[in-house]
Design an enzyme around this catalytic site. Sequence first.
Site, mmCIF file in Angstrom:
data_model
loop_
_atom_site.group_PDB
_atom_site.id
_atom_site.type_symbol
_atom_site.label_atom_id
_atom_site.label_comp_id
_atom_site.label_asym_id
_atom_site.label_seq_id
_atom_site.Cartn_x
_atom_site.Cartn_y
_atom_site.Cartn_z
ATOM 1 N N ALA A 40 41.072 33.235 45.831
ATOM 2 C CA ALA A 40 41.428 32.074 45.025
ATOM 3 C C ALA A 40 41.948 30.931 45.883
ATOM 4 C CB ALA A 40 42.471 32.475 43.979
ATOM 5 N N GLU A 41 42.844 31.254 46.819
ATOM 6 C CA GLU A 41 43.471 30.197 47.610
ATOM 7 C C GLU A 41 42.481 29.563 48.592
ATOM 8 O OE1 GLU A 41 46.342 33.359 46.311
ATOM 9 O OE2 GLU A 41 44.476 33.364 47.476
ATOM 10 N N ASN A 43 39.284 29.454 48.130
ATOM 11 C CA ASN A 43 38.360 28.664 47.301
ATOM 12 C C ASN A 43 38.920 27.267 47.058
ATOM 13 O OD1 ASN A 43 36.573 30.782 47.046
ATOM 14 N ND2 ASN A 43 37.176 31.317 44.950
ATOM 15 N N TYR A 123 38.293 46.773 44.021
ATOM 16 C CA TYR A 123 38.981 46.229 45.187
ATOM 17 C C TYR A 123 39.279 47.334 46.193
ATOM 18 C CZ TYR A 123 39.989 42.043 42.378
ATOM 19 O OH TYR A 123 39.892 40.914 41.612
ATOM 20 N N ARG A 125 41.632 46.826 48.998
ATOM 21 C CA ARG A 125 42.535 45.916 49.692
ATOM 22 C C ARG A 125 43.899 46.552 49.983
ATOM 23 N NH1 ARG A 125 42.984 41.539 44.949
ATOM 24 N NH2 ARG A 125 43.443 40.145 46.685
ATOM 25 N N TYR A 185 46.237 35.418 36.833
ATOM 26 C CA TYR A 185 46.643 36.774 36.450
ATOM 27 C C TYR A 185 45.460 37.730 36.537
ATOM 28 C CZ TYR A 185 48.507 40.617 33.653
ATOM 29 O OH TYR A 185 48.930 41.847 33.226
ATOM 30 N N ALA A 253 41.840 21.038 28.621
ATOM 31 C CA ALA A 253 43.113 21.325 29.281
ATOM 32 C C ALA A 253 44.145 20.278 28.893
ATOM 33 C CB ALA A 253 42.937 21.362 30.798
ATOM 34 N N ASP A 284 39.494 28.011 40.191
ATOM 35 C CA ASP A 284 39.939 27.520 41.497
ATOM 36 C C ASP A 284 39.437 26.095 41.731
ATOM 37 O OD1 ASP A 284 40.987 30.099 41.902
ATOM 38 O OD2 ASP A 284 39.100 30.783 42.796
#
Length: 368
Positions: A40-41, A43, A123, A125, A185, A253, A284
């Site tokens: 996510a980050e 991206n 996952y 990880r 989440y 939004a 993202d």
Amino acid sequence: MPPAPSVDVVCLGESMVTFVPSRPGRLAEVPAFARGIGGAESNVACGLAGAGHGVRWISRVGTDGFGDHLLTEIAAAGVDVSGVQRDPRRPTGIYFRTAGERAVESEPSAEDDGEQPLAEVLYYRAGSAAAAMSPALMPHEQTWSGRILHVTGITPALSPECLALMRELTTRAPGRPLVSFDLNYRVSLWEDPERAPDEGPSVLLDLARGCDLVFVGEDEAEAAWGIRGGAAAIREALPEPDVLVVKQGSAGATAYARGADGADTVTFVPALRVDVVAPVGAGDAFAAGFLSGTLRGLPVAQRLRHGHLMAAAVLTVPGDLCTPPSRAYADRLVTLGDAEWGTLRFGPGWADPARSGSDTAVVEVTDP
């Protein structure tokens, strides 16, 4: 460690190598997978870099080939990866997924990753290099080296060390940059029965309260915190951030922005109509678009529109990363009147200038 040169945005969080099936079907039935990257980050970092901002991604990866691949691909998108640490004792995380991944089981939306059914996601990880991120390994010289620090609710789920890091980063302190937090989440990350009660999803609400700008979907707020009642109820639970952006699925939004008098200005912008090619990465991209508008000091309504446009660009390509629309083109679109905005519909590859040689030629305008 010497101070890192300043950039517009620092994005901190784990990225993994992702394997996507070569054809539709259950993971048990798929014979081959294509390799990509997911995080996510990172991206958000790639989206912001594509929009012309200076961005640094901070994380940890193994000294394995998967770590090499992540660094190569993210750097190729224009992101500074000089702050990424290599760990010879821990691996780079990987995961396998089928098409249609979404964060929570809820009604589909453009900004919450599309209109496909919830899919299988596996996952690998646990014990990854990124799971060792901690306050000691991520000093302020690095994390505070941008005008904005962007983090998500994924990081605190990775390990106690990561949770400690997030608690530090979301504690208000002199000299801290603007802290942006996307809830993101992920149900599966919080299902560990060994977690202490104060380390479950409720901790995400405490972390969000310490941030300046927060992104959260209505579906996420209900799944993580049991908050029902729409955007107003989420704002009531999260009064601390100066800006709260509530993603409301296919409706659009709503942003709550606190003014100098302490009162909120409430701004709603409807989502765009999109012919979805692949439903991942839109949340993202939305955050990247809104952050880009924030860096440029644009009005809140235009920040929301930039978020919707970046999401539309990702939704109309096969992967969860893409080249965003040119700044000049996006700026023209965000200043359209409400009626014109409502007529836009976006098809595959609309944001790629190479597709037609003309920005406007790939946008379909329909009757309201």
